[in-house]
Design a protein around this motif. Structure first.
Motif, PDB file in Angstrom:
ATOM      1  N   GLU A   1      -1.288  -7.856  10.038  1.00  0.00           N
ATOM      2  CA  GLU A   1      -0.652  -6.650   9.317  1.00  0.00           C
ATOM      3  C   GLU A   1       0.049  -5.743  10.345  1.00  0.00           C
ATOM      4  O   GLU A   1      -0.529  -5.630  11.530  1.00  0.00           O
ATOM      5  CB  GLU A   1      -2.120  -6.063   8.775  1.00  0.00           C
ATOM      6  CG  GLU A   1      -2.804  -6.804   7.938  1.00  0.00           C
ATOM      7  CD  GLU A   1      -3.888  -6.132   7.310  1.00  0.00           C
ATOM      8  OE1 GLU A   1      -4.009  -4.798   7.467  1.00  0.00           O
ATOM      9  OE2 GLU A   1      -4.833  -6.903   6.408  1.00  0.00           O
ATOM     10  N   LYS A   2       1.054  -5.198   9.880  1.00  0.00           N
ATOM     11  CA  LYS A   2       1.661  -3.904  10.573  1.00  0.00           C
ATOM     12  C   LYS A   2       0.967  -2.723  10.777  1.00  0.00           C
ATOM     13  O   LYS A   2       0.326  -2.394   9.550  1.00  0.00           O
ATOM     14  CB  LYS A   2       2.985  -3.797   9.738  1.00  0.00           C
ATOM     15  CG  LYS A   2       4.079  -5.077   9.627  1.00  0.00           C
ATOM     16  CD  LYS A   2       5.317  -4.374   9.434  1.00  0.00           C
ATOM     17  CE  LYS A   2       6.106  -5.471   8.557  1.00  0.00           C
ATOM     18  NZ  LYS A   2       6.156  -5.266   7.128  1.00  0.00           N
TER      19      LYS A   2
ATOM     20  N   SER B   1       0.176   0.923  10.546  1.00  0.00           N
ATOM     21  CA  SER B   1       0.905   1.940   9.719  1.00  0.00           C
ATOM     22  C   SER B   1       0.829   3.213  10.408  1.00  0.00           C
ATOM     23  O   SER B   1       0.161   3.690  11.551  1.00  0.00           O
ATOM     24  CB  SER B   1       0.140   2.271   8.628  1.00  0.00           C
ATOM     25  OG  SER B   1      -1.201   2.749   8.664  1.00  0.00           O
TER      26      SER B   1
ATOM     27  N   CYS C   1      -1.518  -2.677   0.187  1.00  0.00           N
ATOM     28  CA  CYS C   1      -1.694  -4.158   0.829  1.00  0.00           C
ATOM     29  C   CYS C   1      -0.593  -4.661   1.387  1.00  0.00           C
ATOM     30  O   CYS C   1       0.171  -4.824   0.888  1.00  0.00           O
ATOM     31  CB  CYS C   1      -2.222  -4.945  -0.467  1.00  0.00           C
ATOM     32  SG  CYS C   1      -2.799  -6.702   0.201  1.00  0.00           S
ATOM     33  N   ASP C   2      -0.803  -5.256   2.646  1.00  0.00           N
ATOM     34  CA  ASP C   2       0.251  -6.021   3.384  1.00  0.00           C
ATOM     35  C   ASP C   2       0.584  -7.257   3.136  1.00  0.00           C
ATOM     36  O   ASP C   2       1.239  -8.027   3.469  1.00  0.00           O
ATOM     37  CB  ASP C   2      -0.068  -6.026   4.795  1.00  0.00           C
ATOM     38  CG  ASP C   2       0.542  -5.029   5.897  1.00  0.00           C
ATOM     39  OD1 ASP C   2       1.045  -4.125   5.295  1.00  0.00           O
ATOM     40  OD2 ASP C   2       0.495  -5.156   6.917  1.00  0.00           O
ATOM     41  N   HIS C   3      -0.438  -7.819   2.210  1.00  0.00           N
ATOM     42  CA  HIS C   3      -0.347  -9.388   1.618  1.00  0.00           C
ATOM     43  C   HIS C   3       0.130  -9.641   0.352  1.00  0.00           C
ATOM     44  O   HIS C   3      -0.155 -10.623  -0.029  1.00  0.00           O
ATOM     45  CB  HIS C   3      -1.912  -9.712   1.850  1.00  0.00           C
ATOM     46  CG  HIS C   3      -2.229  -9.670   3.255  1.00  0.00           C
ATOM     47  ND1 HIS C   3      -1.734  -9.974   4.499  1.00  0.00           N
ATOM     48  CD2 HIS C   3      -3.355  -8.753   3.672  1.00  0.00           C
ATOM     49  CE1 HIS C   3      -2.394  -9.232   5.414  1.00  0.00           C
ATOM     50  NE2 HIS C   3      -3.388  -8.640   5.077  1.00  0.00           N
TER      51      HIS C   3
END
Ligand code: SF4
Length: 311
Positions: A63-64, A66, A278-280
């Protein structure tokens, strides 16, 4: 602040198992081993969306970082370090002066956070971001007076094992112990306080910690305190034993649901407005994506088993 502490889900040593996907017809002899521990964050993930839990705990998809979460980490580090100073020197200017050093330290320990400002060559966005961190730190002094506090613990890692074998883990921002022995658990939030109808959700993490403290020390914390630096609010709750017993039952039901989903590979997406964060989405069927192949062996759910149950 609460940091993920769950271990990686163990996979059986069979190469066939490693190649298995979440296709419910693909059954192997070995059973997947569910995670042995829960933290408030991961419990919250599963309650929010079982598929999100899978992506984070089982697939470990990256995940990036934030800006908001990284600022939260920075502010937490500053508030923690300030207590190294003698009580009379715990002032807002001193706290703000800690920010640059803690930001350097954060970039050293987590180099990926530097990516946040890779496209900011003149440093304008970084300066605004650091300015917001300063405002959050400054606001803390309108909510608490650190010169009058002597925390018993800061950034305390706690772990307790329930009778069922489930381990509960987490990191408590601050523990205060009164001369009378009464315990107060404090957590800093850099966001805004929830509206009253959502306060129960916010308190879940605190009751989780209270349960762990009770299990470890046989003491029910006198007070749970959430300090919202984003809005300048303090939310408190004085738990009783029945609260903690209720949370324990809820966590056991949650763990059972996680165990079932781990074994069957049935991790259902549960879309809400939180999907926006959500990163996904690229891997989520709700957004036209496909999850990666399931890395664990699967077995079909037995009749009557609801793998989506979350307790
Ligand atoms: S996008 Fe929404 S539904 Fe899909 S995995 Fe993320 S939180 Fe779950």
């Amino acid at each position: 602040m609460e940091t993920s502490t769950e271990g990686v889900v163990q996979t059986p040593s069979s190469p066939a198992a490693a190649a298995t996907t979440a296709d419910p017809t693909a059954v192997t002899g070995a059973a997947a081993i569910p995670p042995a521990s829960l933290s408030p964050s991961r419990a919250g993930d599963f309650m929010q969306c079982p598929l999100l839990y899978r992506f984070r705990v089982i697939d470990r998809l990256p995940e990036k970082p934030s800006e908001a979460a990284t600022r939260g980490t920075l502010v937490h580090a500053v508030l923690e370090r300030l207590f190294d100073a003698p009580a009379a020197e715990r002032t807002a200017p001193r706290a703000k002066a800690l920010i640059p050093g803690q930001w350097d330290r954060l970039r050293e320990t987590r180099p990926e956070v530097a990516e946040l400002f890779a496209d900011d060559p003149d440093g304008e966005r970084l300066a605004r971001w650091l300015g917001e961190a300063e405002r959050l730190v400054e606001r803390w002094f309108s909510l608490e007076d650190p010169s009058r506090l002597e925390p018993a613990e800061r950034e305390l890692f706690v772990e307790a094992e329930l009778d069922s074998g489930l381990k509960l883990r987490g990191i408590i921002d601050r523990v205060d112990v009164a001369p009378t022995g009464e315990v107060r658990i404090v957590d800093y939030k850099t966001g805004k306080a929830p509206r009253p109808q959502y306060a129960e959700g916010a308190l879940f993490q605190m009751k989780f910690y209270a349960l762990v403290v009770w299990r470890l020390k046989k003491v029910v914390p006198r007070r749970l305190q959430l300090v919202y630096l984003g809005s300048g609010d303090v939310l408190t709750y004085d738990p009783v034993l029945a609260d903690l017993e209720r949370v324990e039952r809820k966590l056991l039901a949650l763990w059972e649901a996680i165990r079932l989903a781990t074994e069957t590979g049935d991790w259902r997406p549960r879309p809400t407005k939180l999907c926006g964060w959500c990163d996904h989405q690229a891997h989520c069927p709700e957004f036209g994506g496909t999850p990666p192949p399931y890395p664990l062996p699967v077995r079909p759910a037995a009749d009557g088993q609801d793998v989506a149950a979350t307790g």
